[in-house]
Design an enzyme around this catalytic site. Structure first.
Site, short mmCIF file in Angstrom:
data_model
loop_
_atom_site.label_atom_id
_atom_site.label_comp_id
_atom_site.label_asym_id
_atom_site.label_seq_id
_atom_site.Cartn_x
_atom_site.Cartn_y
_atom_site.Cartn_z
CG HIS A 182 36.24 48.91 41.89
ND1 HIS A 182 35.90 48.03 40.88
CD2 HIS A 182 36.03 48.23 43.04
CE1 HIS A 182 35.51 46.88 41.40
NE2 HIS A 182 35.57 46.97 42.71
CG ASP A 230 35.06 46.56 46.17
OD1 ASP A 230 34.14 46.06 45.48
OD2 ASP A 230 36.26 46.43 45.89
CD GLU A 290 38.99 45.68 43.49
OE1 GLU A 290 39.34 45.01 44.48
OE2 GLU A 290 38.32 45.18 42.55
CD GLU A 291 37.01 43.44 40.08
OE1 GLU A 291 37.71 42.50 40.48
OE2 GLU A 291 35.91 43.74 40.59
CG ASP A 317 33.19 43.54 42.62
OD1 ASP A 317 33.67 44.63 42.95
OD2 ASP A 317 33.90 42.55 42.34
CG HIS A 376 34.62 38.54 40.45
ND1 HIS A 376 35.98 38.44 40.63
CD2 HIS A 376 34.33 39.83 40.74
CE1 HIS A 376 36.48 39.61 41.01
NE2 HIS A 376 35.47 40.46 41.09
CG ASP A 403 38.11 48.21 37.74
OD1 ASP A 403 37.78 48.92 38.71
OD2 ASP A 403 38.91 47.25 37.86
ZN LIG Z 1 35.28 45.16 43.81
#
Ligand SMILES: [Zn+2]
Length: 467
Positions: free
Chosen positions: A87, A176, A152-153, A118, A440, A89
Protein backbone atom coordinates in the site's frame (compact mmCIF):
# COMPACT_ATOMS: atom_id res chain seq x y z
CA UNK A 1 21.75 -23.15 -14.77
CA UNK A 2 24.02 -21.59 -12.16
CA UNK A 3 22.40 -20.38 -8.99
CA UNK A 4 21.31 -16.77 -9.05
CA UNK A 5 23.02 -14.50 -6.56
CA UNK A 6 20.03 -12.40 -5.55
CA UNK A 7 21.99 -10.22 -3.13
CA UNK A 8 24.47 -9.31 -5.84
CA UNK A 9 21.65 -8.42 -8.21
CA UNK A 10 20.25 -6.08 -5.55
CA UNK A 11 23.66 -4.53 -4.86
CA UNK A 12 24.08 -3.68 -8.56
CA UNK A 13 20.90 -1.62 -8.31
CA UNK A 14 21.43 -0.16 -4.84
CA UNK A 15 21.90 3.47 -5.91
CA UNK A 16 18.78 3.39 -8.07
CA UNK A 17 16.69 1.66 -5.41
CA UNK A 18 17.62 4.26 -2.80
CA UNK A 19 17.12 7.27 -5.08
CA UNK A 20 13.72 6.01 -6.24
CA UNK A 21 12.64 5.16 -2.70
CA UNK A 22 13.53 8.71 -1.67
CA UNK A 23 11.44 10.17 -4.50
CA UNK A 24 8.54 7.92 -3.56
CA UNK A 25 8.75 8.92 0.13
CA UNK A 26 8.74 12.60 -0.82
CA UNK A 27 5.13 12.27 -1.98
CA UNK A 28 2.87 13.12 0.96
CA UNK A 29 0.35 10.31 0.45
CA UNK A 30 -2.00 11.04 3.35
CA UNK A 31 -5.77 10.57 3.03
CA UNK A 32 -7.54 13.87 2.31
CA UNK A 33 -11.03 14.81 1.28
CA UNK A 34 -11.51 15.30 -2.42
CA UNK A 35 -14.00 16.36 -5.07
CA UNK A 36 -12.44 14.40 -7.91
CA UNK A 37 -13.93 11.00 -8.65
CA UNK A 38 -10.68 9.68 -10.10
CA UNK A 39 -8.85 10.54 -6.87
CA UNK A 40 -11.11 9.02 -4.21
CA UNK A 41 -8.55 9.42 -1.41
CA UNK A 42 -7.12 12.78 -2.40
CA UNK A 43 -4.30 14.11 -4.59
CA UNK A 44 -1.35 12.88 -2.47
CA UNK A 45 -2.41 9.25 -2.59
CA UNK A 46 -3.27 9.56 -6.29
CA UNK A 47 0.20 10.94 -6.97
CA UNK A 48 1.86 8.02 -5.16
CA UNK A 49 -0.24 5.51 -7.11
CA UNK A 50 0.64 7.23 -10.41
CA UNK A 51 4.31 7.30 -9.46
CA UNK A 52 4.41 3.52 -9.16
CA UNK A 53 2.24 2.79 -12.17
CA UNK A 54 4.33 5.12 -14.37
CA UNK A 55 7.46 3.47 -13.14
CA UNK A 56 6.05 0.07 -14.01
CA UNK A 57 5.00 1.22 -17.45
CA UNK A 58 8.42 2.75 -18.19
CA UNK A 59 10.09 -0.50 -17.16
CA UNK A 60 7.94 -2.47 -19.59
CA UNK A 61 5.40 -4.08 -17.25
CA UNK A 62 1.70 -4.08 -17.95
CA UNK A 63 -0.09 -1.80 -15.50
CA UNK A 64 -3.65 -0.97 -14.56
CA UNK A 65 -5.25 1.80 -12.54
CA UNK A 66 -8.49 0.48 -11.02
CA UNK A 67 -10.57 3.68 -10.74
CA UNK A 68 -8.01 5.39 -8.50
CA UNK A 69 -8.82 2.95 -5.68
CA UNK A 70 -5.94 0.61 -6.39
CA UNK A 71 -3.73 -0.57 -9.20
CA UNK A 72 -1.43 -3.32 -10.28
CA UNK A 73 1.84 -3.96 -12.07
CA UNK A 74 2.04 -7.33 -13.78
CA UNK A 75 4.69 -9.62 -15.25
CA UNK A 76 4.77 -13.19 -16.55
CA UNK A 77 2.22 -15.42 -18.19
CA UNK A 78 0.06 -18.32 -17.13
CA UNK A 79 -3.23 -19.25 -15.57
CA UNK A 80 -2.23 -18.87 -11.94
CA UNK A 81 -1.66 -15.50 -10.34
CA UNK A 82 0.83 -14.66 -7.60
CA UNK A 83 -0.11 -11.47 -5.73
CA UNK A 84 2.10 -9.17 -3.70
CA UNK A 85 -0.11 -6.81 -1.78
CA UNK A 86 1.39 -3.42 -0.86
CA UNK A 87 0.00 0.00 0.00
CA UNK A 88 1.07 3.54 -0.80
CA UNK A 89 -1.03 5.50 1.71
CA UNK A 90 0.54 6.60 5.00
CA UNK A 91 -0.81 7.82 8.35
CA UNK A 92 -0.37 11.56 9.03
CA UNK A 93 3.13 12.45 10.20
CA UNK A 94 2.15 13.87 13.64
CA UNK A 95 4.52 15.96 15.74
CA UNK A 96 8.04 15.77 17.11
CA UNK A 97 10.10 14.80 14.08
CA UNK A 98 13.84 15.55 14.08
CA UNK A 99 13.96 15.26 10.27
CA UNK A 100 11.61 16.27 7.45
CA UNK A 101 8.87 13.60 7.50
CA UNK A 102 8.66 13.79 3.71
CA UNK A 103 12.36 14.25 3.03
CA UNK A 104 13.55 10.67 2.67
CA UNK A 105 16.77 11.71 4.36
CA UNK A 106 19.50 9.07 4.62
CA UNK A 107 21.70 9.02 7.71
CA UNK A 108 23.34 6.40 9.93
CA UNK A 109 22.42 3.65 7.49
CA UNK A 110 18.72 4.42 7.69
CA UNK A 111 16.22 6.11 5.42
CA UNK A 112 13.81 8.39 7.29
CA UNK A 113 10.27 9.38 6.32
CA UNK A 114 6.64 8.70 7.09
CA UNK A 115 6.03 5.48 5.19
CA UNK A 116 9.67 4.32 5.20
CA UNK A 117 8.78 0.98 6.82
CA UNK A 118 4.97 1.17 6.44
CA UNK A 119 4.67 0.59 3.59
CA UNK A 120 6.48 2.53 0.88
CA UNK A 121 9.98 1.18 1.55
CA UNK A 122 8.76 -2.44 1.38
CA UNK A 123 6.65 -1.58 -1.69
CA UNK A 124 9.81 -0.44 -3.47
CA UNK A 125 11.58 -3.61 -2.31
CA UNK A 126 8.79 -5.69 -3.87
CA UNK A 127 8.87 -3.61 -7.04
CA UNK A 128 12.63 -3.99 -7.55
CA UNK A 129 12.35 -7.67 -6.69
CA UNK A 130 9.95 -8.12 -9.60
CA UNK A 131 12.16 -5.96 -11.81
CA UNK A 132 15.22 -8.10 -11.07
CA UNK A 133 13.33 -11.26 -12.06
CA UNK A 134 12.31 -9.51 -15.28
CA UNK A 135 15.78 -8.06 -16.01
CA UNK A 136 17.30 -11.54 -15.67
CA UNK A 137 14.88 -12.83 -18.27
CA UNK A 138 13.82 -15.72 -16.06
CA UNK A 139 10.92 -17.74 -17.44
CA UNK A 140 7.75 -17.66 -15.33
CA UNK A 141 4.84 -20.09 -15.50
CA UNK A 142 2.55 -17.81 -13.51
CA UNK A 143 1.58 -14.18 -13.67
CA UNK A 144 2.95 -12.01 -10.90
CA UNK A 145 1.11 -8.89 -9.76
CA UNK A 146 2.11 -6.19 -7.38
CA UNK A 147 -1.28 -5.00 -6.15
CA UNK A 148 -1.15 -1.44 -4.93
CA UNK A 149 -3.63 -0.51 -2.22
CA UNK A 150 -4.31 3.10 -1.30
CA UNK A 151 -6.53 2.99 1.82
CA UNK A 152 -4.90 0.41 4.09
CA UNK A 153 -4.43 2.88 6.94
CA UNK A 154 -8.14 3.72 7.05
CA UNK A 155 -10.96 1.53 5.78
CA UNK A 156 -9.51 -0.86 3.20
CA UNK A 157 -11.90 0.56 0.58
CA UNK A 158 -9.01 0.00 -1.87
CA UNK A 159 -8.93 -3.79 -1.59
CA UNK A 160 -12.72 -4.01 -1.35
CA UNK A 161 -13.01 -2.17 -4.64
CA UNK A 162 -10.07 -3.96 -6.24
CA UNK A 163 -11.28 -7.48 -5.52
CA UNK A 164 -14.81 -6.57 -6.59
CA UNK A 165 -13.43 -5.84 -10.04
CA UNK A 166 -10.23 -7.84 -10.35
CA UNK A 167 -9.08 -11.40 -9.97
CA UNK A 168 -8.15 -12.85 -6.56
CA UNK A 169 -4.57 -14.21 -6.69
CA UNK A 170 -4.09 -17.97 -6.38
CA UNK A 171 -1.72 -17.16 -3.53
CA UNK A 172 0.31 -14.24 -2.31
CA UNK A 173 2.06 -12.30 0.38
CA UNK A 174 1.92 -8.84 1.90
CA UNK A 175 5.18 -7.11 2.87
CA UNK A 176 3.42 -5.05 5.54
CA UNK A 177 4.23 -6.63 8.92
CA UNK A 178 7.02 -8.88 10.22
CA UNK A 179 9.51 -11.47 9.07
CA UNK A 180 9.72 -14.42 9.04
CA UNK A 181 6.11 -15.38 8.15
CA UNK A 182 2.77 -14.58 9.81
CA UNK A 183 0.61 -17.52 8.78
CA UNK A 184 -2.35 -17.19 11.16
CA UNK A 185 -4.37 -14.23 12.45
CA UNK A 186 -7.28 -14.32 14.85
CA UNK A 187 -10.75 -13.14 13.92
CA UNK A 188 -11.62 -9.70 15.25
CA UNK A 189 -15.04 -8.55 16.34
CA UNK A 190 -16.06 -5.27 17.96
CA UNK A 191 -19.26 -5.68 19.97
CA UNK A 192 -21.30 -2.75 21.23
CA UNK A 193 -23.50 -3.56 24.22
CA UNK A 194 -26.19 -1.18 25.53
CA UNK A 195 -28.14 -1.22 28.74
CA UNK A 196 -31.88 -0.53 28.70
CA UNK A 197 -32.60 2.40 31.03
CA UNK A 198 -34.69 1.61 34.12
CA UNK A 199 -37.02 4.34 35.37
CA UNK A 200 -37.13 5.91 38.80
CA UNK A 201 -34.82 3.72 40.82
CA UNK A 202 -33.17 4.71 44.05
CA UNK A 203 -30.31 3.38 46.13
CA UNK A 204 -28.29 4.87 48.95
CA UNK A 205 -25.61 5.73 46.39
CA UNK A 206 -26.36 7.29 43.00
CA UNK A 207 -23.90 6.67 40.14
CA UNK A 208 -24.11 9.91 38.19
CA UNK A 209 -21.57 9.05 35.50
CA UNK A 210 -18.82 6.66 34.56
CA UNK A 211 -16.30 7.02 31.72
CA UNK A 212 -13.35 4.89 30.64
CA UNK A 213 -11.69 4.28 27.28
CA UNK A 214 -12.32 5.65 23.83
CA UNK A 215 -11.09 2.94 21.48
CA UNK A 216 -12.14 -0.68 21.10
CA UNK A 217 -8.60 -1.87 20.47
CA UNK A 218 -6.85 -0.25 23.43
CA UNK A 219 -6.84 -1.14 27.13
CA UNK A 220 -8.14 2.02 28.90
CA UNK A 221 -5.57 3.62 31.20
CA UNK A 222 -7.95 6.03 32.94
CA UNK A 223 -11.40 5.76 34.52
CA UNK A 224 -13.60 8.37 36.19
CA UNK A 225 -16.76 7.84 38.24
CA UNK A 226 -19.02 10.46 39.82
CA UNK A 227 -21.08 9.32 42.82
CA UNK A 228 -23.70 11.08 44.88
CA UNK A 229 -24.27 10.08 48.51
CA UNK A 230 -27.52 10.83 50.34
CA UNK A 231 -26.13 9.97 53.76
CA UNK A 232 -22.87 9.85 55.74
CA UNK A 233 -20.11 7.79 54.12
CA UNK A 234 -16.57 6.58 54.66
CA UNK A 235 -16.00 6.25 50.90
CA UNK A 236 -12.72 8.19 51.04
CA UNK A 237 -11.06 5.75 53.41
CA UNK A 238 -12.53 2.79 51.61
CA UNK A 239 -11.27 3.96 48.20
CA UNK A 240 -7.80 4.84 49.51
CA UNK A 241 -7.57 1.37 50.99
CA UNK A 242 -8.68 -0.24 47.71
CA UNK A 243 -6.03 1.68 45.77
CA UNK A 244 -3.40 0.70 48.31
CA UNK A 245 -4.37 -3.00 48.21
CA UNK A 246 -4.19 -3.01 44.43
CA UNK A 247 -1.00 -0.85 44.31
CA UNK A 248 -2.79 1.58 42.02
CA UNK A 249 -2.82 5.32 41.51
CA UNK A 250 -6.03 7.27 41.72
CA UNK A 251 -7.81 10.09 43.48
CA UNK A 252 -11.06 10.95 45.22
CA UNK A 253 -12.45 14.46 45.68
CA UNK A 254 -15.56 15.58 47.52
CA UNK A 255 -17.81 18.52 46.63
CA UNK A 256 -20.65 18.59 49.16
CA UNK A 257 -21.62 14.94 48.89
CA UNK A 258 -20.65 14.50 45.22
CA UNK A 259 -17.51 12.40 44.93
CA UNK A 260 -15.31 12.11 41.86
CA UNK A 261 -13.15 9.00 41.74
CA UNK A 262 -10.34 8.51 39.25
CA UNK A 263 -8.18 5.48 38.66
CA UNK A 264 -5.07 5.01 36.54
CA UNK A 265 -4.38 1.74 34.75
CA UNK A 266 -1.84 0.64 32.17
CA UNK A 267 -2.60 0.87 28.46
CA UNK A 268 -1.87 -1.97 26.04
CA UNK A 269 -3.00 -3.07 22.61
CA UNK A 270 -6.43 -4.67 22.48
CA UNK A 271 -4.98 -7.95 21.18
CA UNK A 272 -3.12 -8.48 24.47
CA UNK A 273 -5.46 -7.21 27.20
CA UNK A 274 -3.55 -9.03 29.95
CA UNK A 275 -0.44 -6.98 29.18
CA UNK A 276 -2.26 -3.89 30.40
CA UNK A 277 -4.31 -3.05 33.46
CA UNK A 278 -7.84 -2.03 32.57
CA UNK A 279 -8.62 1.13 34.57
CA UNK A 280 -12.35 0.95 33.87
CA UNK A 281 -12.82 -2.66 34.93
CA UNK A 282 -10.76 -2.09 38.06
CA UNK A 283 -12.86 0.89 39.08
CA UNK A 284 -16.04 -1.11 38.35
CA UNK A 285 -14.73 -3.74 40.74
CA UNK A 286 -14.57 -1.12 43.45
CA UNK A 287 -18.04 0.24 42.63
CA UNK A 288 -19.39 -3.29 43.03
CA UNK A 289 -18.75 -3.02 46.79
CA UNK A 290 -21.21 -0.10 47.10
CA UNK A 291 -25.01 -0.11 47.45
CA UNK A 292 -25.81 1.52 44.16
CA UNK A 293 -29.17 2.49 42.68
CA UNK A 294 -30.81 -0.30 40.69
CA UNK A 295 -29.84 0.83 37.18
CA UNK A 296 -26.22 1.42 38.16
CA UNK A 297 -26.19 -1.86 40.03
CA UNK A 298 -27.15 -3.71 36.83
CA UNK A 299 -24.39 -1.95 34.90
CA UNK A 300 -21.72 -2.61 37.50
CA UNK A 301 -23.04 -6.11 38.22
CA UNK A 302 -22.89 -7.11 34.56
CA UNK A 303 -19.28 -6.00 34.28
CA UNK A 304 -18.32 -7.89 37.41
CA UNK A 305 -20.17 -11.05 36.42
CA UNK A 306 -18.78 -11.35 32.89
CA UNK A 307 -15.92 -8.96 32.17
CA UNK A 308 -13.82 -8.17 35.24
CA UNK A 309 -10.84 -10.59 35.31
CA UNK A 310 -12.22 -12.36 32.28
CA UNK A 311 -9.82 -11.39 29.51
CA UNK A 312 -9.75 -14.96 28.14
CA UNK A 313 -13.53 -15.04 27.96
CA UNK A 314 -13.74 -17.46 30.89
CA UNK A 315 -16.42 -15.47 32.70
CA UNK A 316 -18.51 -14.84 29.59
CA UNK A 317 -18.39 -18.55 28.75
CA UNK A 318 -16.21 -17.80 25.75
CA UNK A 319 -12.95 -19.53 26.60
CA UNK A 320 -12.27 -20.85 23.10
CA UNK A 321 -8.81 -21.97 22.14
CA UNK A 322 -6.90 -23.91 19.48
CA UNK A 323 -3.36 -24.85 18.57
CA UNK A 324 -3.09 -22.57 15.55
CA UNK A 325 -4.03 -19.22 17.09
CA UNK A 326 -4.27 -19.82 20.86
CA UNK A 327 -6.82 -18.26 23.20
CA UNK A 328 -9.78 -16.02 22.53
CA UNK A 329 -9.23 -12.63 24.20
CA UNK A 330 -11.66 -9.91 25.26
CA UNK A 331 -10.61 -6.30 25.66
CA UNK A 332 -13.18 -4.00 27.21
CA UNK A 333 -12.06 -0.86 25.42
CA UNK A 334 -15.02 1.42 26.08
CA UNK A 335 -17.22 1.78 29.15
CA UNK A 336 -19.62 4.60 29.84
CA UNK A 337 -22.65 5.31 31.97
CA UNK A 338 -24.97 8.17 32.73
CA UNK A 339 -28.36 8.22 34.36
CA UNK A 340 -30.41 9.12 31.28
CA UNK A 341 -28.87 6.73 28.77
CA UNK A 342 -27.73 4.02 31.21
CA UNK A 343 -24.65 1.91 30.43
CA UNK A 344 -22.59 1.06 27.40
CA UNK A 345 -19.70 -1.35 26.79
CA UNK A 346 -17.43 -1.69 23.75
CA UNK A 347 -15.71 -5.08 23.51
CA UNK A 348 -12.86 -5.95 21.17
CA UNK A 349 -12.76 -9.74 20.88
CA UNK A 350 -9.99 -11.67 19.11
CA UNK A 351 -11.06 -15.23 18.39
CA UNK A 352 -9.10 -18.28 17.25
CA UNK A 353 -9.50 -19.76 13.76
CA UNK A 354 -11.61 -22.65 15.07
CA UNK A 355 -14.18 -20.40 16.78
CA UNK A 356 -17.31 -19.06 15.11
CA UNK A 357 -18.73 -15.57 15.23
CA UNK A 358 -22.35 -16.74 15.58
CA UNK A 359 -21.48 -18.81 18.63
CA UNK A 360 -19.66 -15.82 20.16
CA UNK A 361 -22.51 -13.39 19.55
CA UNK A 362 -25.17 -15.87 20.76
CA UNK A 363 -23.23 -16.53 23.96
CA UNK A 364 -22.92 -12.82 24.74
CA UNK A 365 -26.60 -12.27 23.96
CA UNK A 366 -27.66 -15.03 26.29
CA UNK A 367 -25.49 -13.75 29.16
CA UNK A 368 -26.60 -10.15 28.64
CA UNK A 369 -30.35 -10.70 28.77
CA UNK A 370 -30.74 -11.06 32.53
CA UNK A 371 -28.94 -7.74 33.02
CA UNK A 372 -31.19 -5.87 30.53
CA UNK A 373 -28.22 -5.57 28.17
CA UNK A 374 -28.51 -5.96 24.40
CA UNK A 375 -26.04 -6.13 21.55
CA UNK A 376 -26.61 -2.98 19.56
CA UNK A 377 -24.08 -3.62 16.84
CA UNK A 378 -21.06 -5.74 15.95
CA UNK A 379 -18.42 -5.84 13.24
CA UNK A 380 -16.56 -8.95 12.17
CA UNK A 381 -13.27 -9.61 10.42
CA UNK A 382 -12.86 -13.36 9.97
CA UNK A 383 -9.80 -15.26 11.18
CA UNK A 384 -7.16 -15.83 8.56
CA UNK A 385 -4.94 -18.86 8.20
CA UNK A 386 -2.89 -20.67 5.57
CA UNK A 387 -2.01 -24.32 6.15
CA UNK A 388 1.61 -24.89 7.13
CA UNK A 389 1.99 -27.47 4.37
CA UNK A 390 0.79 -25.09 1.66
CA UNK A 391 3.29 -24.56 -1.17
CA UNK A 392 3.30 -20.83 -0.39
CA UNK A 393 4.54 -21.33 3.15
CA UNK A 394 6.98 -24.10 2.29
CA UNK A 395 8.56 -21.95 -0.42
CA UNK A 396 8.75 -18.75 1.64
CA UNK A 397 10.33 -20.69 4.51
CA UNK A 398 12.99 -22.13 2.21
CA UNK A 399 13.73 -18.70 0.69
CA UNK A 400 13.92 -16.97 4.07
CA UNK A 401 16.28 -19.61 5.45
CA UNK A 402 18.57 -19.51 2.42
CA UNK A 403 18.75 -15.71 2.39
CA UNK A 404 19.20 -15.07 6.10
CA UNK A 405 20.52 -18.34 7.58
CA UNK A 406 17.89 -17.86 10.26
CA UNK A 407 15.07 -20.16 11.36
CA UNK A 408 11.96 -19.40 9.22
CA UNK A 409 9.58 -19.47 12.20
CA UNK A 410 5.86 -19.31 11.52
CA UNK A 411 4.11 -16.66 13.60
CA UNK A 412 0.50 -16.60 14.75
CA UNK A 413 -0.90 -13.24 15.94
CA UNK A 414 -3.99 -11.68 17.52
CA UNK A 415 -3.87 -8.64 15.29
CA UNK A 416 -4.89 -8.35 11.68
CA UNK A 417 -2.45 -7.72 8.82
CA UNK A 418 -3.09 -6.65 5.25
CA UNK A 419 -2.52 -10.29 4.20
CA UNK A 420 -6.08 -11.12 5.25
CA UNK A 421 -7.30 -9.25 2.17
CA UNK A 422 -5.91 -12.20 0.16
CA UNK A 423 -7.62 -15.59 0.17
CA UNK A 424 -4.37 -17.54 0.48
CA UNK A 425 -1.98 -14.92 1.76
CA UNK A 426 0.59 -14.45 4.50
CA UNK A 427 2.42 -11.45 5.88
CA UNK A 428 6.09 -11.71 4.89
CA UNK A 429 8.28 -8.92 6.29
CA UNK A 430 9.52 -6.25 6.14
CA UNK A 431 10.49 -5.89 9.81
CA UNK A 432 13.23 -8.36 10.76
CA UNK A 433 13.20 -10.00 14.21
CA UNK A 434 14.75 -7.77 16.87
CA UNK A 435 14.29 -4.51 14.97
CA UNK A 436 12.57 -1.55 16.61
CA UNK A 437 8.89 -1.01 15.72
CA UNK A 438 8.66 2.47 14.22
CA UNK A 439 5.59 2.30 11.99
CA UNK A 440 3.22 5.21 12.74
CA UNK A 441 5.84 6.77 15.09
CA UNK A 442 7.77 10.01 14.68
CA UNK A 443 11.14 9.61 12.94
CA UNK A 444 9.92 6.48 11.15
CA UNK A 445 12.77 4.80 9.28
CA UNK A 446 13.86 1.67 7.52
CA UNK A 447 17.38 0.28 7.91
CA UNK A 448 18.89 0.42 4.42
CA UNK A 449 20.52 -2.97 4.80
CA UNK A 450 17.06 -4.39 5.61
CA UNK A 451 15.53 -2.71 2.59
CA UNK A 452 18.13 -4.38 0.38
CA UNK A 453 17.88 -7.73 2.18
CA UNK A 454 14.10 -7.66 1.79
CA UNK A 455 14.47 -6.91 -1.93
CA UNK A 456 16.67 -9.98 -2.40
CA UNK A 457 14.28 -12.16 -0.37
CA UNK A 458 11.25 -10.96 -2.35
CA UNK A 459 13.08 -11.46 -5.67
CA UNK A 460 13.90 -15.06 -4.87
CA UNK A 461 10.40 -15.61 -3.45
CA UNK A 462 8.75 -14.28 -6.61
CA UNK A 463 10.95 -16.43 -8.79
CA UNK A 464 10.52 -19.62 -6.76
CA UNK A 465 6.75 -19.20 -6.47
CA UNK A 466 6.15 -18.27 -10.11
CA UNK A 467 8.82 -20.20 -12.03
ZN1 LIG B 1 0.91 -0.88 6.52
Amino acid sequence: MTAINWKEEVQKREAEILAETQRFLQIKSVLTSTEKQEEPFGPGIAQALHFLLNKGKNDGFSVKNVDGYAGHIEAGEGKDLLGILCHVDVVPEGDGWSVDPYGGEIKDGKIFARGAIDDKGPTMAAYYAMKIVKDLGLPLSKRVRIIIGTDEESDWRCVDHYFNHEEMPTMGFAPDADFPIIFAEKGITDVEIRQQPIEGTKGSVQLTSFVSGRRYNMVPDLATAVLEFHSETDIENKYDQFLKDQSLKGSITDKSGVYTLTLEGVSAHGSVPDKGKNAGLTLLRFLHTLELDEQANQFVGYANAYLVQGALGEKMGLNRKDEVTGDLTINVGIMSYNQEEAGHFGLNIRYPVSAHIDDIIDTIKEKSESYQMTIKHFTDSKPHHVDQKHELIQTLQKVYQEQTNEEPTLISIGGGTYARALEAGVAFGPLFPGREEVAHEKDEYMVIEDLLRATAIYAQAIYELAK
